[in-house]
Design an enzyme around this catalytic site. Sequence first.
Site, short mmCIF file in Angstrom:
data_model
loop_
_atom_site.label_atom_id
_atom_site.label_comp_id
_atom_site.label_asym_id
_atom_site.label_seq_id
_atom_site.Cartn_x
_atom_site.Cartn_y
_atom_site.Cartn_z
CG LEU A 234 -2.19 0.81 1.25
CD1 LEU A 234 -2.40 1.21 0.03
CD2 LEU A 234 -2.33 1.01 2.89
CG ASP A 235 -0.42 4.48 0.82
OD1 ASP A 235 -0.65 4.56 -0.07
OD2 ASP A 235 -0.51 5.17 1.86
#
Lengths: 291, 291, 291, 291
Positions: A234-235
Site C-alpha cells: 500500500l502506498d
Amino acid sequence: MAAEPIRADAVLIVHGTDREGIVSKVTALLAAHGANIVALDQYSSDAAGGDFYQRTEIHLPDFAAKRSALEADLDRVVKGELGLQWRLSDTSVPKRVAILASASDNTLLDLLWRQRRGEIPMTVPMVISNHTTVADDVRHLGIPFFHVPSVPGPDKSASEQEILKLLKGNVDLVVLARYMQILSDSFIAEVGVPIINIHHSFLPAFIGAGPYRRAKERGVKLVGATAHYVTADLDEGPIIEQDIVRVSHKDTVEELTRKGADVERQVLSRAVLWHCQDRVIRTPHNSTVVF
Amino acid sequence: MAAEPIRADAVLIVHGTDREGIVSKVTALLAAHGANIVALDQYSSDAAGGDFYQRTEIHLPDFAAKRSALEADLDRVVKGELGLQWRLSDTSVPKRVAILASASDNTLLDLLWRQRRGEIPMTVPMVISNHTTVADDVRHLGIPFFHVPSVPGPDKSASEQEILKLLKGNVDLVVLARYMQILSDSFIAEVGVPIINIHHSFLPAFIGAGPYRRAKERGVKLVGATAHYVTADLDEGPIIEQDIVRVSHKDTVEELTRKGADVERQVLSRAVLWHCQDRVIRTPHNSTVVF
Amino acid sequence: MAAEPIRADAVLIVHGTDREGIVSKVTALLAAHGANIVALDQYSSDAAGGDFYQRTEIHLPDFAAKRSALEADLDRVVKGELGLQWRLSDTSVPKRVAILASASDNTLLDLLWRQRRGEIPMTVPMVISNHTTVADDVRHLGIPFFHVPSVPGPDKSASEQEILKLLKGNVDLVVLARYMQILSDSFIAEVGVPIINIHHSFLPAFIGAGPYRRAKERGVKLVGATAHYVTADLDEGPIIEQDIVRVSHKDTVEELTRKGADVERQVLSRAVLWHCQDRVIRTPHNSTVVF
Amino acid sequence: MAAEPIRADAVLIVHGTDREGIVSKVTALLAAHGANIVALDQYSSDAAGGDFYQRTEIHLPDFAAKRSALEADLDRVVKGELGLQWRLSDTSVPKRVAILASASDNTLLDLLWRQRRGEIPMTVPMVISNHTTVADDVRHLGIPFFHVPSVPGPDKSASEQEILKLLKGNVDLVVLARYMQILSDSFIAEVGVPIINIHHSFLPAFIGAGPYRRAKERGVKLVGATAHYVTADLDEGPIIEQDIVRVSHKDTVEELTRKGADVERQVLSRAVLWHCQDRVIRTPHNSTVVF
C-alpha cells in the site's frame, strides 16, 4: 476546447536490458515500414549494460492496415533478436478507463469533465462506487454507474469479485479516485490492467491515514499529493507524478484539505493523461520513466 | 560537491528539414562506429515535412581517437545525403565561457561559484567589465579580469573592438551577466559565438528599462526573469528559460528587485548549464528546442 | 543592489494566551508613545481562548531615545496586565549571526554574499568550521574565520565548549550551514540564542542521512529542503520554510544533489531573512507562525 | 468535503488615508462591543501619510443582534472622526455571485463545483450566457440559467439592459468566466457591484486576443493567467491573482490552451474565493491589497 489534434498515428514503447544498436535497429524497422518518427525519447540507466527505455511517436498513414505486418516484425526483431519488451498503441483508439470512487466527487468529477472536454484520450465505460452519492452526477454526464457496496469485515472477496466481473475485458486502466477501500493482492493480480491511485500526501511523508491532520500537527509549509501505480504494498508503488502547494500557519486542517484537494486533482489528472498517452514506463526498480 | 559523473562521452546534435528515416540513418551510423546511445531526444515540428531536431548522448570509449572518422561519416551522411546540420561535442571538454558584467555582482558571482563547484561544465577564461567593482572578487576566484571602460556617446566601436580582440578564438560562449551596454549588430555578427542574456522580466512583459518599477506600478502578483540568446533585436531573441516568483502588495520596488535577483540567478544559471550540456537548439523561428 | 530602505523603525512581537482586547491595548500603548503602525499582522489559533500572535512594524522617529520608556510600558501592560511575552527590535541594528559550516561552501557562501549585498539585515561576526576548506573564501569577504576541529568519538564537549566560548555574548543567532556535526542537548541549552538548520529534504520525508540517494531509490518526482529551528530532537524542530524542485528519472543522485543544493540555498536564506526581520514566532506546539 | 468551519463571525475592512492611531481606535471600538480579534492584517503604503488598509476577523457571538450598534459606532468613529471607508461582512451570509459565461464550460463548471463542495462562501443565484451550450450542466447543478443572446453589431445596449435587469439587486459580485463579450462602460458603471474577469495570459504580456497562439510564436517557456477587476480599460483593471505553468517546444497551441485552462481555473477560483472572504481591497492606484 476541441480535442488536441493527433500528431502521431501510433506510439511504440520498447524497454528491457540495454545493448548496443537498439535504437538503430528499431528505427530502421520503423523506416522500412514507411513510418516517419515525429518524436523519440530514449534513456538508458547506465552508459552500458543498464536498463533501456524508448518511446517513439510515429506518423504512419493507414496505420490500421499496416499494423499487423509491423507487429510481426517487432515480435521477430525487438522481442526475438534483441530480447526486449514492446507495445504498440493506436493513438486513434482512446484507452478505456474505469474509475473506482467512494462518496467523494473531488477527483472523480475532475477526470470526467476533462474526458468530456477531450483533454485526456480516454473513454470511461463505467464508474464503480461503494456509495451512491455520485451516481446522479456520473449518469448526468452519460457514463454508466455501478454500485457495489462494501462488505463489512476483512473479507472483501465478494465485492471484489463483483467488481472484477464488471472490469474484466472492458477496461485498459483502473483509476482509484479517492477509493477508500484497500484492494487485496489477488484483486490486483487478477484485474490484469494497471491501477493508478492518488495519495493525498507528498510520499513518503505522511504515509497512511489522516495526512492533512498530521501535516498540520507537524507545522509543514507545503502539502502535496502523489499519483502512483498500485502494487501489493500500500502506498509504496511506483510514483508517476507529485506536486505540492504552499500553506501557512493560518490554514486549518479543513483548509489544508481544500488546498490539498486542488493538488490531488492536478496530480491525478496528469498521471492519467500521461498513462493514456503511453508516456509512462515502469522500471524493474519500483519507479517510473515518464517521457 | 563533486562534479557530476560524465555518463556520456559525446553529444551529437542534428537538425534541419525533416524527412523519413533520419533517426534510423543517424543511429545506424553511430552503431557502426561502436557508439552506445545513452539518451536520445528527437522532435519534429510536424507529422511530416517540418523541422527535425535530435540530441543524442553516446557512450564511446576512446572517443578522441575515434572522433575524426566519425565526423567524416557524419559529414558524408548527415550533411551530404540528408542535407542536415550537425555538431558533435566532447563532454570531457568544458565550454569556454566569457562573462561580460557591469558593476553588479549578482548573476556574475553566482555563475563563478557554480563553475567552481563543478555544477556547470565550463571554464571561465575571462570576465570583462566596464567597471572595476567586481575585479577583486573575480581574481580571488582565480579568474582573469579585464576592464574595458565604456566610451560615452553612441559610438561603441572602440570598446567593442577591444572586447572582440579579447574574445576572438578564446571562447565558445559569451554570457551577459547584467551587462548594461547595448551591443551593436556588428559586434554580434563578428563575435562568432552565441551570446546569452538575462532579462529581468518575464518577457514579453515589461520589455526594456525599469521592469521592477513598472511591475510595482501595474500591481502584478508575480515577477520573473528570462534568459535568451542575443540577436539584433534587443530583448527579442530566442528564449531559453523563464521563471517567476510570487510577490505581494507589501513588496517595495527594492524588494521586487531582490526577489527578482534570485530568479535571475536561477534562470541564467539554468540557461548556461543547458547550453553547456548541448541541450539547446535554435529553431528557424526565433525560438529554442530544449532537450 | 542598495540595501532595502527601512520602512519601520522598530518591530514589536507579542504572543501568549489569547484574551479579548489585546490588540487594542497594545496599539493604544504604541499610539500613546507617538508610534505610527506601518504594518500589523495578528493571528489567534482559535476564535477564543487560543494562542495569540502579533507582529507590528512601527514608525517612531528618535526610536533610540524613546525606547526605554516604551519598554517600561510594555513590561507593565503587556507582560504585567495581559500576561504575554513581548520583544522589541530596533530595525537599524542588524542581527549578529554566526555561521557554523563544514567543508561545503554551498549555503555558507550564499548567505555571506547576500549579507554583503545588503539583502539580509545581519552582520556575520564569525564563521566557525571543523574544516579549513572555506577559510580563504570567508576571510576574502572580510569575515573572521575560526577553525574548531571535531574531536573524534562521541564526546563532543571539548570542541563544543570552544565554540560556546566564541559565541557567548557575541551573536543573536546561530545558523548551521550544512554543519554535519550533531549538537549536544547541553550545547543547545547553553548557547542561549536560536539555532537554524537546513535539512536537505522535504521533512518529514527522508529524515536522517542520505536523503538524495533514498529519494532516487524511491523514484520521487520532487526533492525539497526544510529550514527549521534546532531542538533536542534531531530534524524534528519547528519548521520555518520549505520548498521543492522538480526532478525526473534522468537525474542521477549527483544531479538530485545539485538541484537540491539550489533549493537548500533558497530555503535557508529565506528562513534567515525572515528570522532577522523578526517575522518568525515559535508556537508552544513545535511549529512556527511566519508573518 | 465539509465546508470550512467559520472561525470568525464577521470581517471588517477599513481603508483610506493613513494617520496615527487608527488601529488603536478601531480595535478599541471593537473591544468595546465585545468582539475578540481572531486575525488582523494591516498595511500602510508609507511610513507616514500614505494609504492605510486593515482587515480584521472578529469573533462576536450574536453578531446579528449586535450589528447595528457596531455599525453606528463605525460610522461615527471610522468614517466621521478618522475620515476612512469601512465595510462589515457577516461571514454566515455567503456572497451572491452571478456568473456570465459563453460557450465554454472550463472555468464556469469549476466554480460551480467548488461552490457545491462548500469551498467558496458564495451562492450562485444565476448563470447568464449568450450561448445555450452550458444550460443543461448548470441546471443539473440546481442553478438557474438565463440565455441572453448577443446582439450582432457594436450596439450591445439591448442585451446589456436585459442582463442588468437580471442582476440588479440580486447579486454582490459578477464573475466573467471566459465571457467573450466586451462590456460597455455604462454597463460597468450601472451594475453597481464588482466584476472579476479571468484573462488567459500573464498580464501585461499578450494583452488582447489569441494569447496562446502568440505565446507559441514567441517561444515562451511559461504561460499564465490573470484574474482582475473589470474597469473601463479592457484587461487593465486591478490584478487580484496570477499564476503560470511551465511549457515546452513540444506543446502545440492546443496543448498550451489546455495547460492554460488549468491555470485559468486555479487563478479565477482563488480570486473569487479571496473576494468572497473579503480579503481583497482595491487601492487608489489600480492595484489590490490581498490579505
